[in-house]
Write an enzyme that holds these catalytic residues in place. Structure first.
Site, PDB file in Angstrom:
ATOM      1  CB  CYS A 110      -9.162   0.550  24.042  1.00 11.78           C
ATOM      2  SG  CYS A 110     -10.589   0.485  22.751  1.00 11.78           S
ATOM      3  CG  HIS A 244      -6.056  -1.799  25.035  1.00 14.62           C
ATOM      4  ND1 HIS A 244      -7.037  -2.216  25.518  1.00 14.62           N
ATOM      5  CD2 HIS A 244      -6.490  -1.272  23.243  1.00 14.62           C
ATOM      6  CE1 HIS A 244      -7.756  -2.432  24.110  1.00 14.62           C
ATOM      7  NE2 HIS A 244      -8.136  -1.547  23.496  1.00 14.62           N
ATOM      8  CG  ASN A 274     -10.225  -3.944  21.878  1.00 16.42           C
ATOM      9  OD1 ASN A 274     -10.265  -3.426  23.012  1.00 16.42           O
ATOM     10  ND2 ASN A 274      -9.791  -3.038  21.264  1.00 16.42           N
TER      11      ASN A 274
HETATM   12  N1  ACO Z   1     -11.632 -12.353   7.485  1.00 16.14           N
HETATM   13  C1  ACO Z   1     -11.416 -12.743   6.799  1.00 16.14           C
HETATM   14  N2  ACO Z   1     -10.672 -11.503   6.010  1.00 16.14           N
HETATM   15  C2  ACO Z   1     -11.365  -9.725   6.344  1.00 16.14           C
HETATM   16  C3  ACO Z   1     -11.744  -9.893   7.843  1.00 16.14           C
HETATM   17  C4  ACO Z   1     -11.738 -10.860   8.428  1.00 16.14           C
HETATM   18  N3  ACO Z   1     -12.451 -10.834   9.351  1.00 16.14           N
HETATM   19  N4  ACO Z   1     -11.419  -8.426   7.545  1.00 16.14           N
HETATM   20  C5  ACO Z   1     -10.927  -8.253   6.596  1.00 16.14           C
HETATM   21  N5  ACO Z   1     -10.712  -8.764   5.891  1.00 16.14           N
HETATM   22  C6  ACO Z   1      -9.939  -8.771   4.687  1.00 16.14           C
HETATM   23  C7  ACO Z   1     -10.301  -7.521   3.481  1.00 16.14           C
HETATM   24  O1  ACO Z   1     -10.988  -7.251   3.529  1.00 16.14           O
HETATM   25  C8  ACO Z   1      -8.841  -7.044   3.350  1.00 16.14           C
HETATM   26  O2  ACO Z   1      -9.200  -7.725   1.856  1.00 16.14           O
HETATM   27  P1  ACO Z   1      -8.775  -7.317   0.557  1.00 16.14           P
HETATM   28  O3  ACO Z   1      -6.593  -7.318   0.293  1.00 16.14           O
HETATM   29  O4  ACO Z   1      -9.381  -7.950  -0.540  1.00 16.14           O
HETATM   30  O5  ACO Z   1      -9.443  -6.259   0.362  1.00 16.14           O
HETATM   31  C9  ACO Z   1      -7.506  -8.609   4.092  1.00 16.14           C
HETATM   32  O6  ACO Z   1      -8.374  -9.042   5.397  1.00 16.14           O
HETATM   33  C10 ACO Z   1      -6.180  -7.904   4.531  1.00 16.14           C
HETATM   34  O7  ACO Z   1      -7.345  -5.802   5.272  1.00 16.14           O
HETATM   35  P2  ACO Z   1      -6.491  -4.741   6.660  1.00 16.14           P
HETATM   36  O8  ACO Z   1      -7.738  -4.557   7.008  1.00 16.14           O
HETATM   37  O9  ACO Z   1      -5.784  -4.950   5.820  1.00 16.14           O
HETATM   38  O10 ACO Z   1      -6.069  -6.367   7.571  1.00 16.14           O
HETATM   39  P3  ACO Z   1      -4.886  -5.607   8.076  1.00 16.14           P
HETATM   40  O11 ACO Z   1      -3.832  -7.686   8.472  1.00 16.14           O
HETATM   41  O12 ACO Z   1      -4.576  -4.665   8.821  1.00 16.14           O
HETATM   42  O13 ACO Z   1      -5.662  -6.246   9.656  1.00 16.14           O
HETATM   43  C11 ACO Z   1      -6.429  -5.453  11.953  1.00 16.14           C
HETATM   44  C12 ACO Z   1      -6.821  -5.620  10.513  1.00 16.14           C
HETATM   45  C13 ACO Z   1      -6.918  -6.911  11.971  1.00 16.14           C
HETATM   46  C14 ACO Z   1      -8.257  -5.085  12.191  1.00 16.14           C
HETATM   47  C15 ACO Z   1      -5.791  -4.686  11.908  1.00 16.14           C
HETATM   48  O14 ACO Z   1      -5.689  -4.217  10.958  1.00 16.14           O
HETATM   49  C16 ACO Z   1      -5.891  -3.976  13.421  1.00 16.14           C
HETATM   50  O15 ACO Z   1      -5.778  -5.004  13.827  1.00 16.14           O
HETATM   51  N6  ACO Z   1      -5.946  -2.366  13.655  1.00 16.14           N
HETATM   52  C17 ACO Z   1      -5.784  -1.912  15.543  1.00 16.14           C
HETATM   53  C18 ACO Z   1      -7.754  -2.438  15.638  1.00 16.14           C
HETATM   54  C19 ACO Z   1      -7.386  -1.654  17.063  1.00 16.14           C
HETATM   55  O16 ACO Z   1      -6.866  -2.311  17.250  1.00 16.14           O
HETATM   56  N7  ACO Z   1      -8.547  -1.790  17.511  1.00 16.14           N
HETATM   57  C20 ACO Z   1      -8.985  -1.284  18.140  1.00 16.14           C
HETATM   58  C21 ACO Z   1      -9.781  -0.233  18.548  1.00 16.14           C
HETATM   59  S1  ACO Z   1      -9.473   0.746  20.765  1.00 16.14           S
HETATM   60  C22 ACO Z   1     -11.092   1.171  20.272  1.00 16.14           C
HETATM   61  O17 ACO Z   1     -10.898   2.192  21.026  1.00 16.14           O
HETATM   62  C23 ACO Z   1     -11.441   1.093  20.438  1.00 16.14           C
END
Ligand code: ACO
Length: 320
Positions: A110, A244, A274
């Site tokens: 990214c 980004h 993204n």
């Molecule tokens: N729908 C419903 N529930 C979900 C989903 C979904 N799509 N995805 C995960 N959950 C659940 C999980 O299973 C978990 O359930 P549990 O508590 O029963 O185990 C719960 O939701 C919380 O999961 P977390 O992963 O802890 O959720 P979080 O609040 O951290 O949000 C997210 C996840 C949105 C991915 C966040 O961590 C984030 O945005 N991180 C940054 C990601 C990013 O920017 N990536 C790009 C990198 S750039 C590149 O180079 C590609």
């Protein structure tokens, strides 16, 4: 003397993958996705190709900048999802533009587009070119497992191009990295050979969202503050920050910590998700074409991503 942006272009697919469609594919909800990420829909390449969309973006940028393809010294193409291992997407673009200039792909996930600007800065400083085209574009949908709700809701396809000319627009730029495979990766799956049996079966993205999140907020502020410092400015001197577009919460958290207004920070995660290396050039073109970028404006650009990588830049918009 480094560079200024003189032209922009973008390429976006038509199909809109909405949260409502994803609700029918995996165990998720519009509410969860919107609250945790700010994303409502993303574009996905169905009939389009990266080749076509990159050519469209490049032609628009060249037209906007008023030069012909043969004036280009380099094409730097930031992508982790190019259509061939070789030739590079940049070489394909050079061929389609009908030019013989140096052309190469850059893989910094990214952060790729800003790494591209950083490389362009060095090339201009070394007097290697008068004009450089920097493209950032992805087909992230090809590297997603649409049964994995943790990742398939986040990413979209598309990107854009900027045309750079020698000039004084760039005030500061910085790129860095912190190598890490576990937090975010997409492995290659190679064919078996007589000497090696492939054991890897996954070629889709695997990510520890929480770890990326933690890295992202810190890196975001570090890169921007470092660049502001080098440029002798404060966050209040920035007219716009174009970050980004990964997650609204990351953008919002960084904005609050910098202490600048909502209007200063571009947050359009909702419409595109993204698009990795595509997100900043897409926005630059959208802002340029809608007349929101005025000559003399000071822009902050900042990105983080797989690698792990991060980068920032301060750039004066010099275009009329
Ligand atoms: N729908 C419903 N529930 C979900 C989903 C979904 N799509 N995805 C995960 N959950 C659940 C999980 O299973 C978990 O359930 P549990 O508590 O029963 O185990 C719960 O939701 C919380 O999961 P977390 O992963 O802890 O959720 P979080 O609040 O951290 O949000 C997210 C996840 C949105 C991915 C966040 O961590 C984030 O945005 N991180 C940054 C990601 C990013 O920017 N990536 C790009 C990198 S750039 C590149 O180079 C590609």
């Amino acid at each position: 003397m480094s560079f200024e942006i003189i032209g922009t272009g973008r390429g976006e697919p038509d199909f809109r993958l909405t949260n409502a469609i994803l609700e029918k594919m995996v165990d998720t909800s519009d509410e969860w996705i919107t609250q945790r990420t700010g994303i409502s829909e993303r574009r996905v390449m169905v009939d389009e190709t990266m080749r076509d969309l990159a050519l469209k973006s490049a032609r628009e940028a060249l037209k906007d900048g008023g030069i012909t393809p043969d004036q280009l010294g380099y094409i730097l193409f930031a992508t982790i999802s190019g259509e061939y291992r070789t030739p590079s997407q940049a070489s394909i673009l050079a061929m389609d533009l009908g030019v013989d200039c140096a052309a190469l792909d850059l893989n910094a996930a990214c952060t790729g587009f800003l790494y591209g600007l950083d490389m362009a800065d060095a090339l201009f400083q070394a007097n290697k070119a008068e004009y450089i085209l920097v493209v950032g574009m992805e087909i992230m949908s090809r590297y997603l497992d649409y049964t994995d709700r943790r990742t398939c809701i986040l990413f979209g396809d598309g990107g854009g191009a900027v045309l750079l000319k020698k000039g004084n627009g760039l005030k500061a730029i910085h790129a860095s990295g912190k190598g890490n495979i576990d937090v975010l990766n997409i492995p290659n799956v190679f064919p078996d050979t007589p000497w090696h049996k492939e054991t890897e079966t996954r070629n889709t993205i695997e990510m520890n969202g929480r770890e990326v999140y933690k890295f992202a907020v810190g890196a975001f502020l570090d890169e921007l503050n470092l660049c502001l410092n080098r440029a002798g400015m404060t966050a209040q001197d920035l007219d716009l920050v174009i970050p980004h577009q990964a997650n609204s919460r990351i953008i919002e958290s960084a904005r609050e910590r910098l202490g600048v207004s909502e209007e200063t920070f571009i947050n359009q995660v909702a419409d595109r998700g993204n698009t990795s290396a595509g997100s900043i050039p897409l926005l630059l073109d959208e802002l340029n074409r809608s007349g929101k970028l005025k000559k003399g404006m000071m822009l902050g650009l900042v990105a983080f991503g797989g690698g792990l990588t991060s980068a920032g830049a301060i750039l004066e918009w010099t275009k009329e």
